[in-house]
Write an enzyme that holds these catalytic residues in place. Structure first.
Site, PDB file in Angstrom:
ATOM      1  N   ASP A 187       0.781  -1.230   0.000  1.00 58.24           N
ATOM      2  CA  ASP A 187       0.000   0.000   0.000  1.00 58.24           C
ATOM      3  C   ASP A 187       0.815   1.283   0.000  1.00 58.24           C
ATOM      4  O   ASP A 187       0.591   2.172  -0.813  1.00 58.24           O
ATOM      5  CB  ASP A 187      -0.919   0.031   1.223  1.00 58.24           C
ATOM      6  CG  ASP A 187      -1.902  -1.125   1.242  1.00 58.24           C
ATOM      7  OD1 ASP A 187      -1.828  -2.001   0.362  1.00 58.24           O
ATOM      8  OD2 ASP A 187      -2.742  -1.151   2.152  1.00 58.24           O
ATOM      9  N   GLU A 228       2.911  -8.525  11.850  1.00 58.24           N
ATOM     10  CA  GLU A 228       2.513  -8.044  10.532  1.00 58.24           C
ATOM     11  C   GLU A 228       3.734  -7.821   9.630  1.00 58.24           C
ATOM     12  O   GLU A 228       3.756  -8.207   8.472  1.00 58.24           O
ATOM     13  CB  GLU A 228       1.708  -6.753  10.685  1.00 58.24           C
ATOM     14  CG  GLU A 228       1.114  -6.230   9.403  1.00 58.24           C
ATOM     15  CD  GLU A 228       0.254  -4.991   9.629  1.00 58.24           C
ATOM     16  OE1 GLU A 228      -0.272  -4.464   8.638  1.00 58.24           O
ATOM     17  OE2 GLU A 228       0.105  -4.550  10.792  1.00 58.24           O
TER      18      GLU A 228
END
Length: 439
Positions: free
Chosen positions: A178, A404
């Site tokens: 992203d 993550e």
């Protein structure tokens, strides 16, 4: 499977399985219950691979749950929302996308209006390759085949904006990476209206302020144009051909050809599409001067300057010329990437001014991109590279858990805890590592 693992690997396997069990919602897997409670397309493709090693029934349910959000035109949205959650459980939620107003959106299912890297056919084939019951697996592939075919048909029709054979992303969220610095130049060229589009406070790991306003504004532009392909082609200000996105498209085109043969359908259109993508990757995104792949900004028809982990995506192309593959491996092992990182692969060139070891997709190591490069290295006969990535990935999760993302220098875990694709890909790596011993 655990009987064929070492004691340390067995412990890791069980820990990863616990994460997936805890994140299971009954129909799909939350990427991270606290921060990402819905179903993401990119995540589900990776998660299904791990579930296939642990709970085959859930692996199939995961993909079917995702594809229930597929639009009538074949677009597979990047988020399928869990409407049982509080309206503001995640931003941007359904209120930004307004999918329920679009004639092609599925009835009774709230989704986003963007898509993500089309890894799903490769995922489905990988599920089949590790299936114990081949007849049942073949039946599942037959069920999924028309959905995968529609997905690829949509991409070829609506996202090949330059008629080159490559697909374009129209928003950084569609890349799967992203906040990558690869998008800094096209984002910086946008003329953002003097209005705040995004909330002032978000999770501390995510971009905020003007950068995030640009993301939300771009999404609103696509929405207000009715998600029309003609608008994306002719007027939308962000359009980029990315090597990693197109490499997943190519790999899945090959996989869809194999799936077609398994279920008795025609594989030829998918093989032809794969060949066209292969040639376009080399013609349009390969930079011979620097020996790597770069994203191309279609709005000014230039290759973007920052080299990221996306440059290694074309290793997923089984027909990549050997000299090109070798150049990529040399770059990977250089001081710009793995050669200077204790826990590779950093997601941005370490020597680039934009590199940020703690910034979201701007430097940290992610297990998803490690897996993609690992898979590509195996396919091209680079076992040393594959072993390096396998070892680095296992060291990261042993040291810091199923986070993550991770600091590429000291391995510190960052972002969300109990991240589903991290756990899932550890299961897939362990399963693939030990599978030959089962013969």
């Amino acid at each position: 499977m655990t009987s064929r693992l070492t004691g340390d690997e067995t412990a890791l396997w069980k820990a990863a399985a616990r994460v997936l069990d805890a994140n299971w919602t009954g129909t799909a897997t939350a990427a991270s219950p606290g921060l990402y409670p819905h179903q993401w397309s990119w995540d589900s493709a990776f998660i299904s691979m791990g579930l296939a090693r642990h709970r085959r029934d859930r692996a199939e349910a995961e993909l079917l749950s995702l594809f229930r959000g597929q639009w009538a035109d074949g677009m597979l949205p990047h988020i399928v929302f869990d409407t049982s959650l509080a309206r503001h459980a995640y931003f941007p939620g359904p209120e930004l996308w307004r999918s329920e107003r679009h004639r092609d959106a599925p009835h009774g299912v709230h989704t986003s209006g963007l898509t993500q890297p089309p890894l799903h056919a490769l995922t489905a084939l990988r599920l089949h390759e590790c299936a114990a019951d081949l007849e049942s697996s073949r039946a599942f592939l037959a069920r999924l085949h028309p959905m995968l075919t529609a997905q690829h048909r949509y991409l070829a029709r609506a996202r090949d904006l330059d008629s080159s054979g490559l697909i374009a992303i129209c928003h950084p969220w569609e890349s799967g990476l992203d906040n990558s610095p690869a998008w800094d130049r096209p984002l910086g060229a946008l003329r953002l209206p003097p209005t705040a589009y995004a909330p002032a406070q978000r999770a501390h790991t995510l971009p905020t302020g003007e950068d995030y306003d640009r993301y939300v504004w771009l999404a609103a532009l696509v929405r207000d144009a009715g998600y029309r392909p003609g608008y994306l082609r002719d007027a939308h200000p962000f359009a980029v051909e990315d090597p990693l996105v197109n490499a997943t498209y190519l790999a899945s085109a090959h996989a869809l050809a194999e799936i077609s043969e398994i279920v008795g359908a025609d594989p030829v259109p998918h093989r032809e599409r794969a060949q066209r993508i292969h040639q376009a990757l080399l013609d349009r995104l390969w930079d011979a001067e620097t020996g790597c792949f770069r994203a191309r900004d279609l709005r000014d028809d230039r290759l973007l300057p920052v080299v990221t982990v996306g440059a290694f995506g074309p290793l997923l192309d089984p027909e990549l010329p050997a000299p090109v593959a070798r150049n990529l491996v040399d770059l990977l092992l250089s001081a710009r990437f793995a050669g200077a990182a204790g826990y590779p692969v950093p997601t941005c060139d370490i020597q680039a001014p934009a590199f940020d070891r703690g910034g979201y997709w701007r430097g940290p190591t992610w297990i998803s991109t490690n897996w993609l490069v690992w898979y590509g290295a195996l396919g091209h006969g680079f076992p040393v590279v594959a072993d390096l990535l396998y070892g680095a990935t296992m060291r990261l999760v042993r040291q810091s858990g199923f986070r993550e993302f991770f600091d590429p220098f000291d391995g510190t875990g960052r972002g969300s805890h109990d991240y589903a694709w991290t756990a899932a890909l550890v299961l897939d790596l362990l399963g693939a590592r030990r599978a030959p011993q089962a013969a």
